[in-house]
Design a protein around this motif. Sequence first.
Motif, PDB file in Angstrom:
ATOM      1  N   GLY A  45      31.276 -33.652   8.033  1.00  0.00           N
ATOM      2  CA  GLY A  45      31.445 -32.283   7.545  1.00  0.00           C
ATOM      3  C   GLY A  45      32.709 -32.126   6.722  1.00  0.00           C
ATOM      4  O   GLY A  45      32.709 -31.481   5.673  1.00  0.00           O
ATOM      5  N   LYS A  46      33.781 -32.720   7.202  1.00  0.00           N
ATOM      6  CA  LYS A  46      35.044 -32.669   6.459  1.00  0.00           C
ATOM      7  C   LYS A  46      34.894 -33.348   5.109  1.00  0.00           C
ATOM      8  O   LYS A  46      35.390 -32.849   4.101  1.00  0.00           O
ATOM      9  N   ALA A  47      34.208 -34.485   5.089  1.00  0.00           N
ATOM     10  CA  ALA A  47      34.031 -35.225   3.840  1.00  0.00           C
ATOM     11  C   ALA A  47      33.276 -34.384   2.812  1.00  0.00           C
ATOM     12  O   ALA A  47      33.619 -34.400   1.620  1.00  0.00           O
ATOM     13  N   ARG A  48      32.258 -33.651   3.253  1.00  0.00           N
ATOM     14  CA  ARG A  48      31.505 -32.790   2.338  1.00  0.00           C
ATOM     15  C   ARG A  48      32.397 -31.682   1.774  1.00  0.00           C
ATOM     16  O   ARG A  48      32.364 -31.400   0.572  1.00  0.00           O
ATOM     17  N   GLN A  49      33.171 -31.066   2.652  1.00  0.00           N
ATOM     18  CA  GLN A  49      34.056 -29.984   2.208  1.00  0.00           C
ATOM     19  C   GLN A  49      35.112 -30.515   1.235  1.00  0.00           C
ATOM     20  O   GLN A  49      35.420 -29.868   0.220  1.00  0.00           O
ATOM     21  N   ILE A  50      35.664 -31.655   1.552  1.00  0.00           N
ATOM     22  CA  ILE A  50      36.695 -32.244   0.697  1.00  0.00           C
ATOM     23  C   ILE A  50      36.107 -32.633  -0.657  1.00  0.00           C
ATOM     24  O   ILE A  50      36.719 -32.393  -1.704  1.00  0.00           O
ATOM     25  N   ALA A  51      34.912 -33.217  -0.642  1.00  0.00           N
ATOM     26  CA  ALA A  51      34.265 -33.607  -1.899  1.00  0.00           C
ATOM     27  C   ALA A  51      34.057 -32.397  -2.799  1.00  0.00           C
ATOM     28  O   ALA A  51      34.261 -32.472  -4.019  1.00  0.00           O
ATOM     29  N   ARG A  52      33.658 -31.288  -2.203  1.00  0.00           N
ATOM     30  CA  ARG A  52      33.455 -30.052  -2.977  1.00  0.00           C
ATOM     31  C   ARG A  52      34.773 -29.606  -3.610  1.00  0.00           C
ATOM     32  O   ARG A  52      34.820 -29.259  -4.792  1.00  0.00           O
ATOM     33  N   GLN A  53      35.844 -29.615  -2.821  1.00  0.00           N
ATOM     34  CA  GLN A  53      37.155 -29.224  -3.342  1.00  0.00           C
ATOM     35  C   GLN A  53      37.594 -30.172  -4.464  1.00  0.00           C
ATOM     36  O   GLN A  53      38.138 -29.735  -5.481  1.00  0.00           O
ATOM     37  N   GLN A  54      37.363 -31.453  -4.290  1.00  0.00           N
ATOM     38  CA  GLN A  54      37.783 -32.429  -5.291  1.00  0.00           C
ATOM     39  C   GLN A  54      37.000 -32.284  -6.590  1.00  0.00           C
ATOM     40  O   GLN A  54      37.563 -32.450  -7.674  1.00  0.00           O
ATOM     41  N   ARG A  55      35.707 -31.977  -6.496  1.00  0.00           N
ATOM     42  CA  ARG A  55      34.903 -31.768  -7.707  1.00  0.00           C
ATOM     43  C   ARG A  55      35.455 -30.605  -8.528  1.00  0.00           C
ATOM     44  O   ARG A  55      35.636 -30.717  -9.744  1.00  0.00           O
ATOM     45  N   VAL A  56      35.713 -29.508  -7.858  1.00  0.00           N
ATOM     46  CA  VAL A  56      36.230 -28.335  -8.568  1.00  0.00           C
ATOM     47  C   VAL A  56      37.635 -28.610  -9.094  1.00  0.00           C
ATOM     48  O   VAL A  56      37.979 -28.226 -10.216  1.00  0.00           O
ATOM     49  N   MET A  57      38.431 -29.314  -8.308  1.00  0.00           N
ATOM     50  CA  MET A  57      39.793 -29.636  -8.722  1.00  0.00           C
ATOM     51  C   MET A  57      39.772 -30.511  -9.982  1.00  0.00           C
ATOM     52  O   MET A  57      40.582 -30.315 -10.892  1.00  0.00           O
ATOM     53  N   THR A  58      38.841 -31.441 -10.070  1.00  0.00           N
ATOM     54  CA  THR A  58      38.714 -32.290 -11.250  1.00  0.00           C
ATOM     55  C   THR A  58      38.411 -31.445 -12.483  1.00  0.00           C
ATOM     56  O   THR A  58      39.005 -31.645 -13.549  1.00  0.00           O
ATOM     57  N   GLU A  59      37.524 -30.483 -12.342  1.00  0.00           N
ATOM     58  CA  GLU A  59      37.210 -29.581 -13.445  1.00  0.00           C
ATOM     59  C   GLU A  59      38.439 -28.760 -13.848  1.00  0.00           C
ATOM     60  O   GLU A  59      38.698 -28.553 -15.039  1.00  0.00           O
ATOM     61  N   GLU A  60      39.175 -28.297 -12.854  1.00  0.00           N
ATOM     62  CA  GLU A  60      40.359 -27.487 -13.139  1.00  0.00           C
ATOM     63  C   GLU A  60      41.425 -28.304 -13.857  1.00  0.00           C
ATOM     64  O   GLU A  60      42.102 -27.783 -14.752  1.00  0.00           O
ATOM     65  N   VAL A  61      41.575 -29.549 -13.491  1.00  0.00           N
ATOM     66  CA  VAL A  61      42.538 -30.421 -14.172  1.00  0.00           C
ATOM     67  C   VAL A  61      42.124 -30.591 -15.635  1.00  0.00           C
ATOM     68  O   VAL A  61      42.967 -30.536 -16.537  1.00  0.00           O
ATOM     69  N   GLN A  62      40.836 -30.762 -15.880  1.00  0.00           N
ATOM     70  CA  GLN A  62      40.356 -30.885 -17.262  1.00  0.00           C
ATOM     71  C   GLN A  62      40.629 -29.607 -18.047  1.00  0.00           C
ATOM     72  O   GLN A  62      41.100 -29.668 -19.195  1.00  0.00           O
ATOM     73  N   HIS A  63      40.357 -28.461 -17.441  1.00  0.00           N
ATOM     74  CA  HIS A  63      40.616 -27.187 -18.112  1.00  0.00           C
ATOM     75  C   HIS A  63      42.113 -26.997 -18.359  1.00  0.00           C
ATOM     76  O   HIS A  63      42.510 -26.495 -19.422  1.00  0.00           O
TER      77      HIS A  63
END
Length: 80
Positions: A45-63
Amino acid sequence: MRAERQRWSSGAAAFELAQRCYDLSVTLRRETIARINAGPGSEEGKARQIARQQRVMTEEVQHRDEAAQNAAQLQKRAGV
């Protein structure tokens, strides 16, 4: 819009503000990931939540990087 109207300085300032907002969001997501790791729940469960945060964070870094590039271009046009 500001670039289209050749308002280079105010356009650059807007992109710099966006860059700071993205920086803050990335920082908050890192803190969220730390809380998830430290909190209760299954590792899966933690891994799923973390993966979601990391995906969005990657997009934010690009922006954020795009905003920085746009600000630099407009500053150059403004002669700053």
